[in-house]
Structures are given as structure tokens and as C-alpha cells.
Design a protein around this motif. Structure first.
Motif, PDB file in Angstrom:
ATOM      1  N   LYS A 277       3.874  12.858  -8.411  1.00  0.00           N
ATOM      2  CA  LYS A 277       3.776  12.408  -7.017  1.00  0.00           C
ATOM      3  C   LYS A 277       4.545  11.111  -6.812  1.00  0.00           C
ATOM      4  O   LYS A 277       5.220  10.925  -5.790  1.00  0.00           O
ATOM      5  CB  LYS A 277       2.305  12.245  -6.622  1.00  0.00           C
ATOM      6  N   LEU A 278       4.468  10.204  -7.760  1.00  0.00           N
ATOM      7  CA  LEU A 278       5.191   8.932  -7.646  1.00  0.00           C
ATOM      8  C   LEU A 278       6.696   9.158  -7.602  1.00  0.00           C
ATOM      9  O   LEU A 278       7.402   8.502  -6.824  1.00  0.00           O
ATOM     10  CB  LEU A 278       4.827   8.022  -8.822  1.00  0.00           C
ATOM     11  N   ILE A 279       7.182  10.075  -8.424  1.00  0.00           N
ATOM     12  CA  ILE A 279       8.614  10.373  -8.416  1.00  0.00           C
ATOM     13  C   ILE A 279       9.041  10.883  -7.043  1.00  0.00           C
ATOM     14  O   ILE A 279      10.053  10.439  -6.480  1.00  0.00           O
ATOM     15  CB  ILE A 279       8.959  11.407  -9.515  1.00  0.00           C
ATOM     16  N   LYS A 280       8.266  11.797  -6.477  1.00  0.00           N
ATOM     17  CA  LYS A 280       8.579  12.325  -5.143  1.00  0.00           C
ATOM     18  C   LYS A 280       8.580  11.221  -4.087  1.00  0.00           C
ATOM     19  O   LYS A 280       9.467  11.151  -3.225  1.00  0.00           O
ATOM     20  CB  LYS A 280       7.563  13.400  -4.745  1.00  0.00           C
ATOM     21  N   LEU A 281       7.573  10.354  -4.165  1.00  0.00           N
ATOM     22  CA  LEU A 281       7.446   9.287  -3.168  1.00  0.00           C
ATOM     23  C   LEU A 281       8.615   8.308  -3.252  1.00  0.00           C
ATOM     24  O   LEU A 281       9.191   7.921  -2.216  1.00  0.00           O
ATOM     25  CB  LEU A 281       6.121   8.552  -3.378  1.00  0.00           C
ATOM     26  N   VAL A 282       8.982   7.909  -4.454  1.00  0.00           N
ATOM     27  CA  VAL A 282      10.090   6.969  -4.634  1.00  0.00           C
ATOM     28  C   VAL A 282      11.405   7.589  -4.182  1.00  0.00           C
ATOM     29  O   VAL A 282      12.212   6.950  -3.495  1.00  0.00           O
ATOM     30  CB  VAL A 282      10.174   6.507  -6.102  1.00  0.00           C
ATOM     31  N   GLU A 283      11.625   8.855  -4.536  1.00  0.00           N
ATOM     32  CA  GLU A 283      12.857   9.531  -4.139  1.00  0.00           C
ATOM     33  C   GLU A 283      13.005   9.604  -2.623  1.00  0.00           C
ATOM     34  O   GLU A 283      14.128   9.599  -2.100  1.00  0.00           O
ATOM     35  CB  GLU A 283      12.885  10.947  -4.724  1.00  0.00           C
ATOM     36  N   ASN A 284      11.878   9.640  -1.912  1.00  0.00           N
ATOM     37  CA  ASN A 284      11.914   9.773  -0.459  1.00  0.00           C
ATOM     38  C   ASN A 284      11.568   8.478   0.277  1.00  0.00           C
ATOM     39  O   ASN A 284      11.438   8.482   1.501  1.00  0.00           O
ATOM     40  CB  ASN A 284      10.967  10.894  -0.025  1.00  0.00           C
ATOM     41  N   GLY A 285      11.435   7.383  -0.466  1.00  0.00           N
ATOM     42  CA  GLY A 285      11.207   6.076   0.148  1.00  0.00           C
ATOM     43  C   GLY A 285       9.886   5.933   0.879  1.00  0.00           C
ATOM     44  O   GLY A 285       9.787   5.164   1.840  1.00  0.00           O
ATOM     45  N   ILE A 286       8.852   6.662   0.415  1.00  0.00           N
ATOM     46  CA  ILE A 286       7.543   6.642   1.080  1.00  0.00           C
ATOM     47  C   ILE A 286       6.564   5.778   0.286  1.00  0.00           C
ATOM     48  O   ILE A 286       6.404   5.954  -0.920  1.00  0.00           O
ATOM     49  CB  ILE A 286       6.988   8.073   1.235  1.00  0.00           C
ATOM     50  N   SER A 287       5.911   4.860   0.971  1.00  0.00           N
ATOM     51  CA  SER A 287       4.946   3.963   0.332  1.00  0.00           C
ATOM     52  C   SER A 287       3.532   4.528   0.406  1.00  0.00           C
ATOM     53  O   SER A 287       3.229   5.363   1.268  1.00  0.00           O
ATOM     54  CB  SER A 287       4.976   2.588   1.002  1.00  0.00           C
ATOM     55  N   VAL A 288       2.672   4.041  -0.495  1.00  0.00           N
ATOM     56  CA  VAL A 288       1.259   4.407  -0.482  1.00  0.00           C
ATOM     57  C   VAL A 288       0.418   3.138  -0.534  1.00  0.00           C
ATOM     58  O   VAL A 288       0.596   2.290  -1.407  1.00  0.00           O
ATOM     59  CB  VAL A 288       0.886   5.316  -1.666  1.00  0.00           C
ATOM     60  N   LEU A 289      -0.506   3.020   0.417  1.00  0.00           N
ATOM     61  CA  LEU A 289      -1.440   1.900   0.501  1.00  0.00           C
ATOM     62  C   LEU A 289      -2.843   2.470   0.342  1.00  0.00           C
ATOM     63  O   LEU A 289      -3.224   3.386   1.081  1.00  0.00           O
ATOM     64  CB  LEU A 289      -1.329   1.193   1.853  1.00  0.00           C
ATOM     65  N   SER A 290      -3.616   1.950  -0.617  1.00  0.00           N
ATOM     66  CA  SER A 290      -4.958   2.476  -0.864  1.00  0.00           C
ATOM     67  C   SER A 290      -5.988   1.352  -0.789  1.00  0.00           C
ATOM     68  O   SER A 290      -5.779   0.283  -1.359  1.00  0.00           O
ATOM     69  CB  SER A 290      -5.033   3.134  -2.250  1.00  0.00           C
ATOM     70  N   PHE A 291      -7.079   1.620  -0.088  1.00  0.00           N
ATOM     71  CA  PHE A 291      -8.176   0.654   0.045  1.00  0.00           C
ATOM     72  C   PHE A 291      -9.470   1.360  -0.339  1.00  0.00           C
ATOM     73  O   PHE A 291      -9.988   2.161   0.428  1.00  0.00           O
ATOM     74  CB  PHE A 291      -8.238   0.104   1.473  1.00  0.00           C
ATOM     75  N   HIS A 292      -9.992   1.033  -1.513  1.00  0.00           N
ATOM     76  CA  HIS A 292     -11.088   1.792  -2.104  1.00  0.00           C
ATOM     77  C   HIS A 292     -12.429   1.074  -1.932  1.00  0.00           C
ATOM     78  O   HIS A 292     -12.986   1.062  -0.831  1.00  0.00           O
ATOM     79  CB  HIS A 292     -10.775   2.075  -3.579  1.00  0.00           C
ATOM     80  N   THR A 293     -12.951   0.452  -2.994  1.00  0.00           N
ATOM     81  CA  THR A 293     -14.295  -0.133  -2.900  1.00  0.00           C
ATOM     82  C   THR A 293     -14.350  -1.306  -1.924  1.00  0.00           C
ATOM     83  O   THR A 293     -15.417  -1.614  -1.394  1.00  0.00           O
ATOM     84  CB  THR A 293     -14.803  -0.583  -4.281  1.00  0.00           C
ATOM     85  N   ARG A 294     -13.239  -1.946  -1.677  1.00  0.00           N
ATOM     86  CA  ARG A 294     -13.251  -3.023  -0.675  1.00  0.00           C
ATOM     87  C   ARG A 294     -13.506  -2.464   0.724  1.00  0.00           C
ATOM     88  O   ARG A 294     -14.118  -3.123   1.562  1.00  0.00           O
ATOM     89  CB  ARG A 294     -11.957  -3.829  -0.714  1.00  0.00           C
ATOM     90  N   PHE A 295     -13.043  -1.233   0.981  1.00  0.00           N
ATOM     91  CA  PHE A 295     -13.315  -0.603   2.271  1.00  0.00           C
ATOM     92  C   PHE A 295     -14.729  -0.033   2.317  1.00  0.00           C
ATOM     93  O   PHE A 295     -15.325   0.076   3.387  1.00  0.00           O
ATOM     94  CB  PHE A 295     -12.285   0.491   2.562  1.00  0.00           C
ATOM     95  N   ASP A 296     -15.288   0.316   1.144  1.00  0.00           N
ATOM     96  CA  ASP A 296     -16.702   0.701   1.083  1.00  0.00           C
ATOM     97  C   ASP A 296     -17.585  -0.460   1.545  1.00  0.00           C
ATOM     98  O   ASP A 296     -18.534  -0.281   2.309  1.00  0.00           O
ATOM     99  CB  ASP A 296     -17.104   1.066  -0.354  1.00  0.00           C
ATOM    100  N   ALA A 297     -17.280  -1.652   1.012  1.00  0.00           N
ATOM    101  CA  ALA A 297     -18.125  -2.822   1.255  1.00  0.00           C
ATOM    102  C   ALA A 297     -17.857  -3.508   2.589  1.00  0.00           C
ATOM    103  O   ALA A 297     -18.726  -4.207   3.111  1.00  0.00           O
ATOM    104  CB  ALA A 297     -17.925  -3.838   0.128  1.00  0.00           C
TER     105      ALA A 297
END
Length: 254
Positions: free
Chosen positions: A86-106
Motif C-alpha cells: 500500500k505504501l508503494i502505491k501511495l508514494v507512486e501516486n503522491g497520496i498522503s495518509v494521516l491517521s489519528f488513533h487513540t488521541r481521537f478516542d480520548a
């Protein structure tokens, strides 16, 4: 309009990493083009390969998720395994990923507040283990466990829920997702009923003798309810961003 890196910085200020559990890994997961203008954002609970493929196919600039794309260390960047692929696909297509996990829980207004609101908890307030008060506890109109289980099922759109215990339901504690580590804290906080996405058979089988009702409502269903709140945070930052909510779970109940 703002760039992907600017969007992350603004979200990071609103959902600070200080709220995260020590074991967590979230944040800016992948950012091949930090100066790319974020016109379109795909929002999902998980960064599955189907979500990545959709982002590429439909021209999204970034993906915003609750569950981290990268949780454990990656040993090699090849297409042999799902996360590196998935990372290879994302980098090849210039797409970023932002994730908010336990901080968004709290976060106030985050996952567990959204879950409490969906279930009609009154006077919802934080509870939890020392240093991890991400859960919420509040009151509901007195009812039986069976009645409350049906309320949960309808409110979350879950195909089924598991419930165990024998107490009337008055004070409910909850943690979205996998919350078995908070069972003891829920009881200490004075709850008669504790709800989470995943609890496990052994906890459910001893609920009655432990003096606490338990409800397992599904990891996906207890967290997906909060995605509109995450979308609202993005729109508050920049109302011109086109935010699309996507279903990332392909698990079916038969």
C-alpha cells in the motif's frame, strides 16, 4: 485551500499527540508530496487496499483514517506484504495518509463521546485506567440488559451484539474498539454495564459472577460512528476541502 502538510499540522494541533497512548503509532503515516493542495480527502476507519485503490482511481489527494496505516515496524518495502504494498502505491501516486488513533478516542468530541451520544448517555464524563482516561461513563433510563442491547444494535447499525450479565442497566461505561483492558476501570467507576467493540468470550462468560453487565458490539461499529465528527474537524479547518466518507470494513455477518 491548504496543503496536505498544513492540514496535518492543524489537525495535530486540534487532536494532540499528548492524548495518545504510549504504545500507539499514528500521525503522518505517509507524505510523498507535502506541498500538494488538499482538494479532496477520503475518510475511512482503516486504510485497506480497497481504500488506497479508490483514492488512486478517483483522484483523492490524501486519506484520513482512525486506525494507523503503519502500526508495527516495516522490515522491507516490497509488494510481498500488504502494508508495504500500500505504501508503494501511495508514494507512486503522491497520496498522503494521516491517521489519528487513540488521541481521537480520548479527544473531547472524539470516538467515545460520539459513541456515548449515539447511545443516549447522559452526563457523559471520562473514565479509564491511570494515564488513559479515554473512556466515557454516563447514565441511561433504567432498563433491562436485553432492552439496552437492542438499543445499542439499532443505534450502531450492528448486525448483532453479545450481552452477558444480570443487572438492571442504569450507569453505562464504554470504550470504542478493543476495550477489554478497561473492564476493571469501568467497575471501579461505578458502572453496572460496560460496552466495547471487543471483549472476548472469557470476560463475557464470567460477567454475572463478576457483577458487571458486558456488551460486545463490534470493533467497527463502535468506532465508525465517530467518522462524521472527524470530518467536521477537517471542515472547520478548511471548508473548501471535499471530504468523502468511505466504508472500509468488508466483514459480513451471515
Amino acid at each position: 485551500m491548504i496543503t496536505v502538510s498544513e492540514l496535518y499540522k492543524k489537525l495535530d494541533a486540534v487532536i494532540p499527540s499528548s492524548l495518545s497512548c504510549e504504545w500507539d503509532n499514528d500521525g503522518l503515516m505517509c507524505c510523498p508530496k507535502p506541498d500538494r493542495i488538499c482538494h479532496r480527502l477520503l475518510l475511512a476507519l482503516d486504510v485497506t487496499e480497497a481504500i488506497v485503490d479508490r483514492a488512486i482511481r478517483e483522484g483523492f489527494d490524501a486519506i484520513l483514517s482512525h486506525h494507523p496505516l503503519i502500526f508495527r515496524p516495516i522490515g522491507a518495502l516490497t509488494d510481498d506484504n500488504a502494508v508495504p504494498r500500500k505504501l508503494i502505491k501511495l508514494v507512486e501516486n503522491g497520496i498522503s495518509v494521516l491517521s489519528f488513533h487513540t488521541r481521537f478516542d480520548a479527544l473531547e468530541g472524539g470516538v467515545n463521546d460520539a459513541l456515548a451520544k449515539a447511545l443516549g448517555l447522559k452526563n457523559a464524563r471520562p473514565f479509564g485506567n491511570e494515564g488513559e482516561e479515554m473512556g466515557r461513563i454516563g447514565e441511561v433510563e433504567p432498563c433491562t440488559l436485553a432492552e439496552f442491547a437492542q438499543t445499542v444494535k439499532a443505534a450502531l447499525g450492528a448486525p448483532t451484539v453479545l450481552a452477558a450479565g444480570s443487572l438492571p442497566v442504569r450507569r453505562v461505561a464504554l470504550v470504542g474498539g478493543s476495550g477489554e483492558d478497561f473492564i476493571g476501570a469501568a467497575k471501579r467507576a461505578g458502572a453496572d454495564t460496560y460496552l466495547s467493540g471487543e471483549l472476548g468470550y472469557h470476560h463475557l462468560s464470567t460477567a454475572t459472577e463478576d457483577g458487571l453487565n458486558l456488551i460486545e458490539a463490534g470493533h467497527y461499529y463502535t468506532e465508525n460512528v465517530a467518522l462524521p465528527a472527524l470530518a467536521a474537524l477537517v471542515r472547520d479547518i478548511d471548508g473548501e476541502i471535499d471530504v468523502t466518507l468511505a466504508k472500509s470494513c468488508d466483514i459480513q455477518a451471515y
